[in-house]
Design an enzyme around this catalytic site. Structure first.
Site, PDB file in Angstrom:
ATOM      1  N   GLU A 173       8.537  -0.364  11.714  1.00  0.00           N
ATOM      2  CA  GLU A 173       8.819   1.038  12.057  1.00  0.00           C
ATOM      3  C   GLU A 173       9.713   1.194  13.285  1.00  0.00           C
ATOM      4  O   GLU A 173       9.494   2.086  14.122  1.00  0.00           O
ATOM      5  CB  GLU A 173       7.514   1.804  12.237  1.00  0.00           C
ATOM      6  N   GLU A 292       3.114   0.094   3.678  1.00  0.00           N
ATOM      7  CA  GLU A 292       2.065   0.962   4.215  1.00  0.00           C
ATOM      8  C   GLU A 292       2.020   2.220   3.368  1.00  0.00           C
ATOM      9  O   GLU A 292       3.022   2.933   3.257  1.00  0.00           O
ATOM     10  CB  GLU A 292       2.298   1.343   5.678  1.00  0.00           C
TER      11      GLU A 292
END
Length: 511
Positions: A173, A292
């Site tokens: 991320e 995710e």
């Protein structure tokens, strides 16, 4: 009554079922590791400190690959802290989740736990505060047989044989301003490219995942993937996707249709990958690691386990985002798994986040029991039964009006067919909150010889859509036999209860 007509044909398939599609995630966050999979002194702990009750539920759930050690945690993590004698490991402040990391559990422990759980390791490297050399050294430590500094250190630390980790994430991320070591797409793309090259100089057979957008709502979504892949397309095998969903404003109809957003997100990333491939005249194929995904109630809650409420308290493994999942959440998770299956030609890896306690299908208590949350069941059954080829479905369904997505199918579905075993599996969700749904399945090219089994997850007797499993009532919601299913002239007919997820197993033969 909503109705759906589904047609499948043995000659119209998507891809082989990617077994890595049924992955999970263990992050050093909250109680996922400590009092989750690892709790020395617990009555169920083995000699290594692994909780046998949790391990049994993990095996029952059936994840095939587990991503580790983060997540946001990895962007400030020094992997060397988690190897060597436990007594000598340093205690560190974890800036990602504002906690104290004891490092009592590290790489060796996780690899040993993964072997006990029979799952593949998906290892993430820190590209937030660290870079090329640290990632290269970690590959040498984990995978090189011996005779070098890092590989011999692994051997001295008790692992004479390499860990042979094949699957690696190049950070996490890093498009997010919240991330330790946040980078622009150009900065990250070049770093990922050079890190990938250095890691493969040590071990040329690695599979590498580049960081994609943290979610579809990021202002850089699309341009981030394009820029990163323009730099690193030839060096990586996958680009990642992350997405979390929750019900907002009591709008259950829109929440139950969130897989429509997941479908669009996946198809947007595929389009970007293929645009870079065409523009760069590449011949190799980059695919997707959706590493995710889950339901996560990030907004509208002020419970004590929310990260912003425990910030700067610097506790060891506090409770963080331990969401309790309802029947509604389980049906939504089932439709997410359908979406992943339907895109299994390009989504080759997926990891539900996380495995234990932290927004997890499995919950456990310190010195107490472990139990299955409602979302455990769709994952467990699809991981078990989705085998062989993914079938391309033709679906005609009654529509349900939603505020967010307009009209959507009342019935959502996915299916697989395993020629070797002569079995097919049909996965179904009824999004209607208050009406049964009548489903008709026509099978072409495969003769249905019988219904092997049919199960459904729906409202428990006397319960409502918020019904959940808890420590005191761990079996409130689960799978029960689907009674209203049968064959007539080779056509399957089933009636789904309101707000339900179901699986029907069929015995089939080529015709």
């Amino acid at each position: 009554m909503p109705r759906a007509r589904i047609v499948i044909d043995r000659d119209f398939t998507v891809a082989d079922v990617p077994r890595r599609l049924f992955g999970s995630f263990v992050e050093h966050m909250g109680r996922c590791v400590y009092t989750g999979i690892f709790e020395p002194g617990h009555p169920e702990a083995d000699e290594r400190g692994f909780r046998r009750d949790v391990l049994a539920l993990v095996k029952e759930m059936g994840p095939t690959v587990v991503r580790y050690p983060g997540g946001n945690f990895v962007s400030g993590y020094l992997w060397e802290d988690g190897v060597g004698p436990v007594a000598d490991r340093p205690r560190r402040l974890d800036g990602a989740w504002h906690t104290v990391e004891t490092n009592a559990f590290g790489l060796h422990e996780f690899v040993e736990w993964a072997r006990a759980a029979d799952v593949e390791v998906m290892q993430a490297v820190n590209l937030g505060t660290r870079g090329v050399e640290e990632a290269r050294a970690l590959v040498e430590y984990a995978n090189h047989p011996g005779g070098t500094y890092w590989s011999d250190l692994r051997r001295r630390n008790g692992a004479s044989e390499p860990f042979d980790i094949r699957l690696w994430c190049l950070g996490n991320e890093l498009d997010g301003p919240w991330q330790i070591g946040h980078k622009t797409a150009h900065e990250y793309g070049r770093l990922a490219q050079e890190t990938a090259k250095a890691m493969r100089f040590v071990d040329p057979d690695l599979e590498l995942v580049a960081v994609g957008s943290s979610n579809r709502q990021m202002p850089t979504f699309g341009s981030w993937e394009h820029t990163v892949l323009t730099h690193a397309y030839e060096e990586v095998d996958y680009i990642s996707m992350h997405a979390y969903y929750q019900e907002r404003d009591e709008d259950a109809a829109s929440f139950l249709a969130e897989s429509v957003d997941m479908d669009a997100f996946i198809e947007g990333v595929i389009a970007t990958i293929d645009a870079v491939k065409a523009a760069g005249k590449h011949t190799r194929q980059v695919d997707i690691s959706f590493d995710e995904w889950n339901v996560w109630y990030q907004e509208g809650l002020q419970t004590d386990d929310q990260p912003h409420l425990v910030a700067r308290q610097w506790r060891e493994h506090p409770r963080l985002i331990e969401d309790t999942y309802s029947v509604t959440d389980a049906v939504v998770v089932g439709t997410f798994l359908h979406s992943l299956l339907r895109h299994g030609d390009r989504v080759r890896i997926a990891n539900q986040a996380q495995l234990v306690n932290v927004i997890a299908p499995i919950r456990s208590e310190e010195n107490g029991p472990a139990w299955r949350q409602t979302i455990f069941w769709p994952f467990a059954r699809i991981a078990e039964l989705a085998r062989g080829r993914i079938l391309r479905l033709a679906v005609e369904s009654s529509q349900i009006a939603t505020a967010k997505f307009g009209d959507v199918d009342a019935v959502d579905a996915a299916a697989t067919w395993d020629e070797g075993s002569g079995r097919a599996a049909l996965f179904l969700a009824n999004r209607s909150l208050d009406e049964e749904a009548a489903v008709t399945l026509e099978v072409r090219g495969l003769g249905v010889t019988g219904v092997r089994g049919a199960e459904v997850l729906t409202l428990p007797e006397g319960g409502d859509r918020h019904s959940a499993n808890t420590q005191d009532a761990p079996d409130t919601v689960g799978l029960v036999p689907l009674r209203s299913v049968g064959l007539e002239d080779g056509t399957l007919r089933a009636t789904l209860p309101p707000l339900s997820w179901a699986v029907v197993q069929l015995d089939v033969a080529r015709t």
